[in-house]
Design a protein around this motif. Structure first.
Motif, PDB file in Angstrom:
ATOM      1  N   LEU A   1      96.441  75.500 -25.406  1.00  0.00           N
ATOM      2  CA  LEU A   1      96.680  74.109 -25.806  1.00  0.00           C
ATOM      3  C   LEU A   1      96.970  74.013 -27.302  1.00  0.00           C
ATOM      4  CD1 LEU A   1      93.994  72.092 -23.783  1.00  0.00           C
ATOM      5  CD2 LEU A   1      96.477  72.090 -23.465  1.00  0.00           C
ATOM      6  N   CYS A   2      96.267  74.815 -28.090  1.00  0.00           N
ATOM      7  CA  CYS A   2      96.489  74.797 -29.545  1.00  0.00           C
ATOM      8  C   CYS A   2      97.902  75.285 -29.890  1.00  0.00           C
ATOM      9  CB  CYS A   2      95.453  75.665 -30.252  1.00  0.00           C
ATOM     10  SG  CYS A   2      93.872  74.837 -30.395  1.00  0.00           S
ATOM     11  N   ILE A   3      98.371  76.299 -29.156  1.00  0.00           N
ATOM     12  CA  ILE A   3      99.740  76.789 -29.405  1.00  0.00           C
ATOM     13  C   ILE A   3     100.733  75.656 -29.136  1.00  0.00           C
ATOM     14  CG2 ILE A   3     101.519  78.446 -28.718  1.00  0.00           C
ATOM     15  CD1 ILE A   3      99.329  80.380 -27.909  1.00  0.00           C
ATOM     16  N   ILE A   4     100.537  74.975 -27.995  1.00  0.00           N
ATOM     17  CA  ILE A   4     101.450  73.868 -27.636  1.00  0.00           C
ATOM     18  C   ILE A   4     101.355  72.757 -28.677  1.00  0.00           C
ATOM     19  CG2 ILE A   4     101.916  72.080 -25.901  1.00  0.00           C
ATOM     20  CD1 ILE A   4     100.863  74.116 -23.796  1.00  0.00           C
ATOM     21  N   GLY A   5     100.126  72.409 -29.071  1.00  0.00           N
ATOM     22  CA  GLY A   5      99.915  71.347 -30.063  1.00  0.00           C
ATOM     23  C   GLY A   5     100.579  71.686 -31.387  1.00  0.00           C
ATOM     24  N   PHE A   6     100.411  72.929 -31.803  1.00  0.00           N
ATOM     25  CA  PHE A   6     101.000  73.356 -33.077  1.00  0.00           C
ATOM     26  C   PHE A   6     102.523  73.316 -33.004  1.00  0.00           C
ATOM     27  CE2 PHE A   6     102.290  76.195 -36.460  1.00  0.00           C
ATOM     28  CZ  PHE A   6     101.362  75.970 -37.453  1.00  0.00           C
TER      29      PHE A   6
ATOM     30  N   LEU B   1     100.748  84.954 -23.814  1.00  0.00           N
ATOM     31  CA  LEU B   1      99.627  84.289 -23.122  1.00  0.00           C
ATOM     32  C   LEU B   1      99.977  84.046 -21.652  1.00  0.00           C
ATOM     33  CD1 LEU B   1      96.857  83.268 -24.100  1.00  0.00           C
ATOM     34  CD2 LEU B   1      97.841  80.982 -24.186  1.00  0.00           C
ATOM     35  N   LEU B   2     101.227  83.711 -21.397  1.00  0.00           N
ATOM     36  CA  LEU B   2     101.665  83.486 -20.013  1.00  0.00           C
ATOM     37  C   LEU B   2     101.658  84.783 -19.204  1.00  0.00           C
ATOM     38  CD1 LEU B   2     104.611  80.928 -20.356  1.00  0.00           C
ATOM     39  CD2 LEU B   2     102.264  80.517 -19.617  1.00  0.00           C
ATOM     40  N   ILE B   3     101.771  85.899 -19.897  1.00  0.00           N
ATOM     41  CA  ILE B   3     101.650  87.188 -19.193  1.00  0.00           C
ATOM     42  C   ILE B   3     100.165  87.508 -18.970  1.00  0.00           C
ATOM     43  CG2 ILE B   3     102.099  89.677 -19.337  1.00  0.00           C
ATOM     44  CD1 ILE B   3     104.511  88.962 -21.142  1.00  0.00           C
ATOM     45  N   CYS B   4      99.372  87.248 -20.014  1.00  0.00           N
ATOM     46  CA  CYS B   4      97.948  87.621 -19.970  1.00  0.00           C
ATOM     47  C   CYS B   4      97.190  86.887 -18.863  1.00  0.00           C
ATOM     48  CB  CYS B   4      97.271  87.287 -21.301  1.00  0.00           C
ATOM     49  SG  CYS B   4      97.715  88.392 -22.606  1.00  0.00           S
ATOM     50  N   GLY B   5      97.388  85.580 -18.784  1.00  0.00           N
ATOM     51  CA  GLY B   5      96.638  84.771 -17.809  1.00  0.00           C
ATOM     52  C   GLY B   5      96.796  85.288 -16.386  1.00  0.00           C
ATOM     53  N   PRO B   6      98.041  85.348 -15.875  1.00  0.00           N
ATOM     54  CA  PRO B   6      98.228  85.851 -14.507  1.00  0.00           C
ATOM     55  C   PRO B   6      97.745  87.297 -14.323  1.00  0.00           C
ATOM     56  CG  PRO B   6     100.188  84.711 -15.244  1.00  0.00           C
ATOM     57  CD  PRO B   6      99.284  84.818 -16.429  1.00  0.00           C
ATOM     58  N   LEU B   7      97.889  88.108 -15.373  1.00  0.00           N
ATOM     59  CA  LEU B   7      97.438  89.499 -15.269  1.00  0.00           C
ATOM     60  C   LEU B   7      95.930  89.558 -15.016  1.00  0.00           C
ATOM     61  CD1 LEU B   7      98.518  92.433 -15.640  1.00  0.00           C
ATOM     62  CD2 LEU B   7      97.759  92.278 -17.999  1.00  0.00           C
ATOM     63  N   LEU B   8      95.207  88.741 -15.755  1.00  0.00           N
ATOM     64  CA  LEU B   8      93.754  88.695 -15.609  1.00  0.00           C
ATOM     65  C   LEU B   8      93.365  88.139 -14.241  1.00  0.00           C
ATOM     66  CD1 LEU B   8      91.210  89.303 -17.229  1.00  0.00           C
ATOM     67  CD2 LEU B   8      91.219  86.962 -18.031  1.00  0.00           C
ATOM     68  N   ILE B   9      94.105  87.122 -13.821  1.00  0.00           N
ATOM     69  CA  ILE B   9      93.795  86.485 -12.529  1.00  0.00           C
ATOM     70  C   ILE B   9      94.079  87.453 -11.380  1.00  0.00           C
ATOM     71  CG2 ILE B   9      94.538  84.658 -10.940  1.00  0.00           C
ATOM     72  CD1 ILE B   9      94.962  82.911 -13.493  1.00  0.00           C
TER      73      ILE B   9
ATOM     74  N   PRO C   1      91.483  85.976  -6.671  1.00  0.00           N
ATOM     75  CA  PRO C   1      92.305  85.296  -7.701  1.00  0.00           C
ATOM     76  C   PRO C   1      92.271  83.775  -7.598  1.00  0.00           C
ATOM     77  CG  PRO C   1      93.530  87.065  -6.619  1.00  0.00           C
ATOM     78  CD  PRO C   1      92.280  86.881  -5.842  1.00  0.00           C
ATOM     79  N   SER C   2      92.103  83.249  -6.384  1.00  0.00           N
ATOM     80  CA  SER C   2      92.122  81.788  -6.229  1.00  0.00           C
ATOM     81  C   SER C   2      90.911  81.121  -6.872  1.00  0.00           C
ATOM     82  CB  SER C   2      92.184  81.418  -4.747  1.00  0.00           C
ATOM     83  OG  SER C   2      91.064  81.957  -4.087  1.00  0.00           O
ATOM     84  N   ARG C   3      89.893  81.903  -7.235  1.00  0.00           N
ATOM     85  CA  ARG C   3      88.692  81.327  -7.843  1.00  0.00           C
ATOM     86  C   ARG C   3      88.694  81.478  -9.362  1.00  0.00           C
ATOM     87  NH1 ARG C   3      84.223  83.984  -3.682  1.00  0.00           N
ATOM     88  NH2 ARG C   3      85.041  83.059  -1.778  1.00  0.00           N
ATOM     89  N   PHE C   4      89.881  81.579  -9.944  1.00  0.00           N
ATOM     90  CA  PHE C   4      89.940  81.912 -11.374  1.00  0.00           C
ATOM     91  C   PHE C   4      89.322  80.843 -12.265  1.00  0.00           C
ATOM     92  CE2 PHE C   4      93.746  79.413 -10.753  1.00  0.00           C
ATOM     93  CZ  PHE C   4      93.950  78.750 -11.947  1.00  0.00           C
ATOM     94  N   LEU C   5      89.157  79.624 -11.753  1.00  0.00           N
ATOM     95  CA  LEU C   5      88.544  78.572 -12.572  1.00  0.00           C
ATOM     96  C   LEU C   5      87.014  78.570 -12.487  1.00  0.00           C
ATOM     97  CD1 LEU C   5      90.891  75.479 -12.122  1.00  0.00           C
ATOM     98  CD2 LEU C   5      90.488  76.790 -14.198  1.00  0.00           C
ATOM     99  N   TYR C   6      86.450  79.377 -11.605  1.00  0.00           N
ATOM    100  CA  TYR C   6      84.992  79.365 -11.417  1.00  0.00           C
ATOM    101  C   TYR C   6      84.188  79.675 -12.684  1.00  0.00           C
ATOM    102  CZ  TYR C   6      85.154  78.755  -6.315  1.00  0.00           C
ATOM    103  OH  TYR C   6      85.323  78.265  -5.056  1.00  0.00           O
TER     104      TYR C   6
ATOM    105  N   GLY D   1      85.155  83.366 -22.759  1.00  0.00           N
ATOM    106  CA  GLY D   1      86.569  83.746 -22.865  1.00  0.00           C
ATOM    107  C   GLY D   1      87.445  82.901 -21.954  1.00  0.00           C
ATOM    108  N   SER D   2      86.944  82.661 -20.734  1.00  0.00           N
ATOM    109  CA  SER D   2      87.710  81.840 -19.787  1.00  0.00           C
ATOM    110  C   SER D   2      87.883  80.417 -20.290  1.00  0.00           C
ATOM    111  CB  SER D   2      87.004  81.804 -18.423  1.00  0.00           C
ATOM    112  OG  SER D   2      86.794  83.097 -17.968  1.00  0.00           O
ATOM    113  N   LEU D   3      86.893  79.951 -21.046  1.00  0.00           N
ATOM    114  CA  LEU D   3      86.978  78.596 -21.609  1.00  0.00           C
ATOM    115  C   LEU D   3      87.928  78.560 -22.806  1.00  0.00           C
ATOM    116  CD1 LEU D   3      85.664  75.752 -21.342  1.00  0.00           C
ATOM    117  CD2 LEU D   3      83.973  76.500 -23.015  1.00  0.00           C
ATOM    118  N   PHE D   4      87.832  79.579 -23.647  1.00  0.00           N
ATOM    119  CA  PHE D   4      88.626  79.594 -24.877  1.00  0.00           C
ATOM    120  C   PHE D   4      90.106  79.888 -24.614  1.00  0.00           C
ATOM    121  CE2 PHE D   4      84.718  80.826 -27.635  1.00  0.00           C
ATOM    122  CZ  PHE D   4      84.315  79.505 -27.621  1.00  0.00           C
ATOM    123  N   LEU D   5      90.382  80.642 -23.545  1.00  0.00           N
ATOM    124  CA  LEU D   5      91.764  81.048 -23.271  1.00  0.00           C
ATOM    125  C   LEU D   5      92.698  79.842 -23.078  1.00  0.00           C
ATOM    126  CD1 LEU D   5      93.273  83.833 -22.841  1.00  0.00           C
ATOM    127  CD2 LEU D   5      93.038  83.396 -20.417  1.00  0.00           C
ATOM    128  N   PRO D   6      92.370  78.900 -22.175  1.00  0.00           N
ATOM    129  CA  PRO D   6      93.263  77.729 -22.041  1.00  0.00           C
ATOM    130  C   PRO D   6      93.273  76.834 -23.285  1.00  0.00           C
ATOM    131  CG  PRO D   6      91.349  77.516 -20.592  1.00  0.00           C
ATOM    132  CD  PRO D   6      91.305  78.886 -21.162  1.00  0.00           C
TER     133      PRO D   6
END
Lengths: 295, 240
Positions: free
Chosen positions: A107-112, A65-73, A79-84, A98-103
């Motif tokens: 969070l679910c991975i961290i929680g688990f 996931l840490l690879i995927c996020g920056p790759l997409l951004i 890239p600076s508008r990735f939260l738009y 997808g942008s909403l579900f990705l983070p």
């Protein structure tokens, strides 16, 4: 003369193909890691065979996931508008969802993981169920992202989201099998569990591959054009990498009752199916963009 | 209302405007003045276009013909680009324009993928004069001119009066009269986009998608050169 002016396109390239592949792998790796907490004793408790994989699986999923996020951004022109897509959420765009579900998935991975470390079964169950649903939404939304383009007929096909989910099952199985084989923890129960999922995934992929073949040959002019483009420009990737190496060969391997349950053969089949999963996506994403360049 | 739009389509709604364009292909001489006017109006960079004139050669010597077909954003009433934009950077104006908010665009290129008319492009970064870059751009029907009572730049400069612009909801406008009197076609009506650029008397070779690959030697050479030039660059990623 002047005809070159038609090619006014800016297609989705290798970054998107890699992202679609890796996010599917991350999603299914999490589903496998969370399976003991989510399914418990269902199906005779076979999911519990994944317990040794949980911690390393969560880490693997999070790293992907840490690879995927920056790759997409980095693929964005801004890239600076990735939260738009979240700030200016547009409910009709799968990319917004997808942008909403990705983070949330992150969070679910961290929680688990925290639930696992602390031994909190309740937290593991909640984050496991939520995370698994969000994980399924990852390949689903990438497929929907293509499917909603009704003007590109190779993509505008209700089987694409299902196909992407199934392909991510194959590639996720490959990650689990490789990790567990290297760690020497691919026991008989785990093999049985992975074998069932891989067999199902490959059989459905095979069926969808045939369905695609029929649809493209019996379809509209644009679909037939897509079929020509696939065979002319992506012939090796489609028939060689996807069908022979990625679907047929692993399907034959897992279909053999004894050989298919050998840990090494199963891992080999899973890796081959992951190669096919990448190649299939690549052909569909690229060829789908080329059907209109002569129009 | 089609899903995802910011304004109801205004076609046929009393008291509202519905800007549209008619392209009379009997009058187009392929001078490319419209392309140049557009380039000048917006400082459109090299390699991308807001409008193009597609050239198609048909037949074999001595029975040959060259066809011209101006192309631009069709400002659809059911625009897939608007529906698919994740940030609502692309939106539908109440007068029919499909416009772009540069400050919101993330250049994810979803709209480029969604458009069946190849009407969108990505602006390069670091431009000299105009500072808008790294975002998706498109034809706007020159809404900044239209709102001041002027014609779009391509229409104003068209030598043969092939491009005619106006309000389709006004029965006395030239576009309304042309659409009423002539057999007109829109591009790819089967895609359900409800395009609002109407063509008078196009040739089949220009409107058919599947059978309209470059025919002439010159056209093929141009296309191949373009492929070679762009292979491996960022937005093409070796796809071509």
């Amino acid at each position: 003369m002047f005809e070159y002016m038609e090619y006014n396109i800016a297609p989705w390239g290798a970054e998107i193909v890699i992202y679609f592949f890796l996010i599917g792998v991350a999603a299914m790796t999490f589903v496998y890691a969370a399976a003991p907490a989510v399914f418990g004793n269902v199906f005779g408790g076979v999911a519990k065979s994944m317990e040794p994989f949980q911690k390393v699986g969560l880490i693997a999923s999070f790293v992907l996931l840490l690879i995927c996020g920056p790759l997409l951004i980095m693929d964005l022109g801004q890239p600076s508008r990735f939260l738009y897509p979240i700030l200016y959420f547009h409910w009709t765009s799968p990319l917004s969802w997808g942008s909403l579900f990705l983070p949330l998935f992150g969070l679910c991975i961290i929680g688990f993981y925290f639930g696992l470390v602390k031994g909190n079964q309740g937290l593991m169950r909640v984050t496991g169920i939520l995370g698994s649903l969000l994980a399924l939404s990852m390949p689903l939304y990438t497929g929907l992202d293509l499917m909603v383009n009704q003007t590109r007929e190779l993509w505008s096909n209700p089987t694409i989201p299902l196909l992407f989910v199934i392909l991510s099952m194959s590639s996720g199985t490959a990650v689990v099998a490789v990790i567990q084989l290297v760690r020497g923890q691919l026991n008989a129960q785990a093999v049985e569990f992975l074998h069932a999922f891989l067999y199902l995934a490959l059989a459905v992929t095979f069926a969808l591959f045939l369905a695609e073949w029929v649809v493209l040959n019996y379809g509209t002019g644009e679909k037939q054009q897509a079929w020509e483009i696939i065979n002319q420009q992506f012939g090796f990737k489609y028939w060689g990498m996807t069908f022979l190496i990625g679907i047929l060969a692993p399907l034959v391997l897992v279909a053999m009752p004894k050989l298919g349950r050998d840990p090494r053969i199963l891992t080999l089949a899973a890796v081959l199916s992951a190669v096919g999963a990448y190649s299939f996506r690549e052909v569909l994403i690229y060829a789908g963009q080329l059907t209109q360049i002569n129009f | 209302m089609p899903v995802g739009l910011q304004a109801e389509p205004s076609l046929g709604v009393p008291g509202k405007k519905r800007w549209a364009m008619v392209v009379d292909l009997r009058r187009c001489i392929g001078c490319m003045a419209c392309v140049c006017a557009d380039k000048a109006e917006y400082d459109v960079p090299l390699g991308v276009w807001r409008t193009i004139v597609k050239v198609k050669d048909t037949g074999h010597y001595p029975n040959t013909k060259r066809h011209f077909m101006p192309r631009l954003c069709n400002h659809c009433d059911n625009p897939p680009c608007v529906r698919n934009c994740p940030t609502e950077a692309t939106y539908k104006h109440e007068d029919g324009f499909v416009l772009q908010r540069y400050e919101r665009c993330i250049a994810c290129r979803t709209c480029v993928a969604a458009c069946p008319y190849n009407a969108r492009h990505v602006l390069p970064r670091n431009r000299d004069r105009v500072k808008i870059g790294g975002v998706v751009d498109k034809c706007t029907f020159c809404n900044h001119r239209v709102e001041k009572g002027l014609q779009p730049a391509c229409v104003q400069t068209c030598l043969g009066r092939s491009r005619i612009f106006g309000d389709l909801n006004d029965p006395n406008s030239e576009v309304s009269r042309l659409v009423a009197r002539h057999k007109t076609v829109v591009l790819k009506p089967d895609k359900g986009t409800r395009p609002q650029v109407y063509y008078i008397k196009p040739d089949r070779a220009q409107t058919e998608q599947v059978f309209s690959a470059p025919h002439s030697y010159a056209a093929r050479s141009d296309a191949e050169a373009f492929y070679r030039h762009n292979r491996g660059s960022k937005f093409f990623s070796g796809v071509l």
